[in-house]
Write a protein that holds these residues in place. Structure first.
Motif, PDB file in Angstrom:
ATOM      1  N   SER A   1       0.826  -1.206   0.000  1.00  0.00           N
ATOM      2  CA  SER A   1       0.000   0.000   0.000  1.00  0.00           C
ATOM      3  C   SER A   1       0.862   1.259   0.000  1.00  0.00           C
ATOM      4  O   SER A   1       0.399   2.324  -0.371  1.00  0.00           O
ATOM      5  CB  SER A   1      -0.947   0.009   1.200  1.00  0.00           C
ATOM      6  OG  SER A   1      -0.270   0.449   2.358  1.00  0.00           O
ATOM      7  N   PHE A   2       2.119   1.134   0.429  1.00  0.00           N
ATOM      8  CA  PHE A   2       3.019   2.287   0.367  1.00  0.00           C
ATOM      9  C   PHE A   2       3.889   2.249  -0.891  1.00  0.00           C
ATOM     10  O   PHE A   2       4.840   3.008  -1.017  1.00  0.00           O
ATOM     11  CB  PHE A   2       3.897   2.353   1.613  1.00  0.00           C
ATOM     12  CG  PHE A   2       3.199   2.971   2.792  1.00  0.00           C
ATOM     13  CD1 PHE A   2       3.111   4.350   2.922  1.00  0.00           C
ATOM     14  CD2 PHE A   2       2.608   2.171   3.757  1.00  0.00           C
ATOM     15  CE1 PHE A   2       2.464   4.922   4.007  1.00  0.00           C
ATOM     16  CE2 PHE A   2       1.949   2.733   4.835  1.00  0.00           C
ATOM     17  CZ  PHE A   2       1.868   4.113   4.956  1.00  0.00           C
ATOM     18  N   GLY A   3       3.586   1.326  -1.789  1.00  0.00           N
ATOM     19  CA  GLY A   3       4.294   1.298  -3.061  1.00  0.00           C
ATOM     20  C   GLY A   3       5.700   0.734  -2.991  1.00  0.00           C
ATOM     21  O   GLY A   3       6.533   1.031  -3.842  1.00  0.00           O
TER      22      GLY A   3
ATOM     23  N   ASN B   1       2.986   9.010  -2.312  1.00  0.00           N
ATOM     24  CA  ASN B   1       2.074   7.869  -2.339  1.00  0.00           C
ATOM     25  C   ASN B   1       0.657   8.416  -2.172  1.00  0.00           C
ATOM     26  O   ASN B   1       0.162   8.526  -1.062  1.00  0.00           O
ATOM     27  CB  ASN B   1       2.429   6.906  -1.199  1.00  0.00           C
ATOM     28  CG  ASN B   1       1.702   5.591  -1.304  1.00  0.00           C
ATOM     29  OD1 ASN B   1       1.714   4.944  -2.340  1.00  0.00           O
ATOM     30  ND2 ASN B   1       1.030   5.208  -0.229  1.00  0.00           N
TER      31      ASN B   1
ATOM     32  N   THR C   1      -2.945   6.544   0.640  1.00  0.00           N
ATOM     33  CA  THR C   1      -2.172   6.002   1.751  1.00  0.00           C
ATOM     34  C   THR C   1      -3.068   5.469   2.865  1.00  0.00           C
ATOM     35  O   THR C   1      -4.026   6.127   3.267  1.00  0.00           O
ATOM     36  CB  THR C   1      -1.221   7.085   2.307  1.00  0.00           C
ATOM     37  OG1 THR C   1      -0.304   7.448   1.283  1.00  0.00           O
ATOM     38  CG2 THR C   1      -0.460   6.577   3.509  1.00  0.00           C
ATOM     39  N   TYR C   2      -2.725   4.279   3.330  1.00  0.00           N
ATOM     40  CA  TYR C   2      -3.529   3.605   4.345  1.00  0.00           C
ATOM     41  C   TYR C   2      -3.100   3.906   5.769  1.00  0.00           C
ATOM     42  O   TYR C   2      -1.909   4.098   6.049  1.00  0.00           O
ATOM     43  CB  TYR C   2      -3.371   2.090   4.203  1.00  0.00           C
ATOM     44  CG  TYR C   2      -4.326   1.470   3.246  1.00  0.00           C
ATOM     45  CD1 TYR C   2      -5.563   1.022   3.673  1.00  0.00           C
ATOM     46  CD2 TYR C   2      -4.001   1.330   1.913  1.00  0.00           C
ATOM     47  CE1 TYR C   2      -6.449   0.453   2.788  1.00  0.00           C
ATOM     48  CE2 TYR C   2      -4.875   0.765   1.013  1.00  0.00           C
ATOM     49  CZ  TYR C   2      -6.096   0.324   1.467  1.00  0.00           C
ATOM     50  OH  TYR C   2      -6.969  -0.230   0.595  1.00  0.00           O
TER      51      TYR C   2
ATOM     52  N   ARG D   1       3.899   7.775   9.745  1.00  0.00           N
ATOM     53  CA  ARG D   1       4.362   7.090   8.542  1.00  0.00           C
ATOM     54  C   ARG D   1       3.507   7.498   7.341  1.00  0.00           C
ATOM     55  O   ARG D   1       4.019   7.720   6.247  1.00  0.00           O
ATOM     56  CB  ARG D   1       4.267   5.579   8.775  1.00  0.00           C
ATOM     57  CG  ARG D   1       4.666   4.742   7.600  1.00  0.00           C
ATOM     58  CD  ARG D   1       4.623   3.280   7.949  1.00  0.00           C
ATOM     59  NE  ARG D   1       3.271   2.839   8.273  1.00  0.00           N
ATOM     60  CZ  ARG D   1       2.969   1.618   8.694  1.00  0.00           C
ATOM     61  NH1 ARG D   1       3.915   0.719   8.860  1.00  0.00           N
ATOM     62  NH2 ARG D   1       1.731   1.289   8.970  1.00  0.00           N
ATOM     63  N   ALA D   2       2.189   7.592   7.561  1.00  0.00           N
ATOM     64  CA  ALA D   2       1.297   7.968   6.466  1.00  0.00           C
ATOM     65  C   ALA D   2       1.567   9.410   6.026  1.00  0.00           C
ATOM     66  O   ALA D   2       1.590   9.706   4.835  1.00  0.00           O
ATOM     67  CB  ALA D   2      -0.156   7.806   6.901  1.00  0.00           C
TER      68      ALA D   2
END
Lengths: 267, 255
Positions: free
Chosen positions: A173-175, B71, B74-75, B142-143
């Motif tokens: 999900s972060f590529g 990104n 993002t999760y 992090r996100a």
């Protein structure tokens, strides 16, 4: 609303137990008592020296081996075979295990083969290996390689299977790229299992090297034990076996150190 | 960047999970998706994030994500999904390492996001040493590090105890206020939904359809948990959801 006339007693404690705690010195104490009893039995004649020599005699044999310089020769011969075979078996097994864990086709093709070959007592293959690789070092190294390969494969792909899938999805999900996911998520996640595999494979390697040296070798701890046995030099035989035990303990200790260092992130 | 979901249906084998879901999330707004357990709301989020392929229908990004975004989608995961073998800083670093940034740039971003989530002094701690709330703040840091255009949050507070959840909700409100984020927030908690969402979407039990959409226009940082208007909205949402939740309850026991 307390009634003072009712009898009162404290609640009985019924928990506790079932939680192992470290007890220092208990292990060494058991060992010392056993050796002391054995020594006493040998001195008083309860144990015949022909059946079992006194520990002091075994120590004497060990000292003799050391003084003559043969100790290092035997140790070096066994250690070099062991290291070469174990390292190559572990590296190869790790790669195959990783491939089984990552690729469905490799898993479908190789996992049944590994399952079929793992339970074979590898020492039974030694005569075959001697025919293929000669009586020298190669056949012994090949035996250890073959013996340590399968447990490493099984532990490695088990470890890869057990890596938390949400962590992998997180990476995606972060590529993160495929190699990044394998290197930074799957390999560290499988490391505890891989280290457990090393524990098992190192024990197998020690058993196999001694067995191989018992059958065909001039140098090595197994060869030393074999010669002692055929001469009924039981003190030397016990000395050799004690060396093996120390050997195993040392390897175990090294792996425990590696675990503590590499897995200090574990809860 | 706007997110548009058009006629999305999805099935796992024989089981239909989503049925013709349509939803628009405008830039700078948070859409909360609520629904009974097993209604496919997490599946919806995975589809939006590109972790699964939709059976039919489309998910469209309208407009280009900002250039600085590393990104765009993002999760934030319910169970944090932190690598236990990496420190706080290492976990943030992980998502920056594949983007060709210099070490110095990475360090600058890590320092910045840890500062913004009040984690600077814990940068060398391992996840096992952190409380649940701190772990989720690491996940938020992090996100933020990849400068997302849209945040996809899958029950981010559900793994936390209720006190931590209250505190984290204040943190999230702060975040919305400062960062002007676009997001989809999946939850089964209606209190969270009315505190944090601009558009609240109620989904039915499986196969998930949209039952009702409620807009709350007041800015999230002006909302008060004791506001009677919010409470009315919450009750209204619960009425819409209650029969579905009850039906799911019976379905599961009847299995």
């Amino acid at each position: 609303m307390t009634d003072t006339r009712e009898p009162a007693r404290p609640v009985r404690f019924r928990g506790g137990g079932f939680a192992p705690r470290p007890v220092r010195l208990a292990g060494p104490a058991v060992f010392l008592v056993l050796v002391a009893a054995w020594e006493a039995g040998a001195r008083t004649g309860v144990i015949s020296p022909l059946v079992l020599p006194a520990p002091s005699e075994a120590i004497g044999a060990l000292v003799e081996l050391w003084v003559s310089g043969e100790l290092w020769e035997h140790l070096a011969a066994s250690l070099s075979r062991l290291l070469l075979g174990w390292v190559s078996g572990t590296v190869l097994g790790g790669l195959i295990g990783l491939a089984i864990g990552l690729f469905s086709l490799v898993r479908a093709g190789l996992a049944p083969l590994v399952a079929a070959l793992f339970p074979i007592p590898k020492i039974a293959l030694l005569p075959l290996f001697i025919i293929w690789f000669g009586i020298g070092e190669e056949s012994k190294v090949a035996l250890i390689l073959f013996g340590t390969l399968f447990p490493t494969v099984i532990f490695t792909y088990g470890g890869v299977d057990n890596v938390d899938r949400t962590l992998i999805r997180m990476g995606q999900s972060f590529g993160l790229g495929w190699f990044s996911i394998v290197r930074k998520i799957i390999l560290p996640g499988a490391l505890p299992a891989i280290l457990s595999g090393m524990r098992v494979s190192s024990a197998i390697a020690i058993i196999l090297i001694v067995a191989a040296e018992l059958i065909a070798a001039e140098r090595g701890i197994g060869a030393y034990i074999q010669i002692a046995g055929s001469l009924f030099a039981t003190d030397q035989l016990i000395a050799g076996v004690a060396l093996l035990s120390v050997f195993g303990l040392t390897v175990n200790w090294l792996i425990a150190r590696a675990e503590r260092l590499l897995l200090r992130w574990r809860p | 960047m706007q997110l548009r979901i058009e006629g999305l249906s999805h099935r796992y084998g024989d089981v239909a999970v989503l049925d013709n879901v349509c939803l628009v999330v405008d830039a700078g707004r948070i859409a909360c998706i609520v629904g009974p357990s097993g209604c496919g709301k997490s599946t919806l989020l995975r589809l939006v994030g590109g972790l699964e392929e939709p059976g039919s229908g489309r998910i469209l990004q309208v407009g280009e994500p900002p250039k600085r975004s590393l990104n765009p989608l993002t999760y934030i995961f319910q169970d944090f999904a932190l690598l236990p073998w990496r420190t706080v800083a290492g976990n943030v670093s992980l998502v920056l390492e594949d983007h060709g940034l210099t070490r110095r740039d990475r360090e600058a971003i890590i320092g910045d996001v840890l500062e913004r989530t009040r984690l600077a002094e814990f940068r060398d701690a391992f996840p096992r040493q952190l409380s649940g709330g701190m772990k989720q703040r690491v996940a938020i840091a992090r996100a933020l590090a990849v400068r997302p255009a849209v945040l996809l949050m899958d029950e981010p507070l559900s793994a936390l105890d209720s006190q931590t959840r209250e505190l984290m909700m204040d943190d999230l409100v702060d975040l919305w206020k400062r960062e002007n984020l676009t997001g989809i927030y999946v939850t089964h908690n209606l209190h969270e939904a009315v505190r944090l969402g601009h558009r609240i979407v109620v989904m039915s039990r499986r196969p998930g359809r949209i039952l009702e959409t409620v807009e709350i226009d007041s800015p999230v940082w002006d909302r008060d948990a004791s506001d009677p208007a919010l409470e009315t909205t919450r009750r209204h949402l619960w009425t819409a959801m209650r029969d579905e939740a009850r039906a799911v309850d019976l379905e599961l026991t009847g299995d």
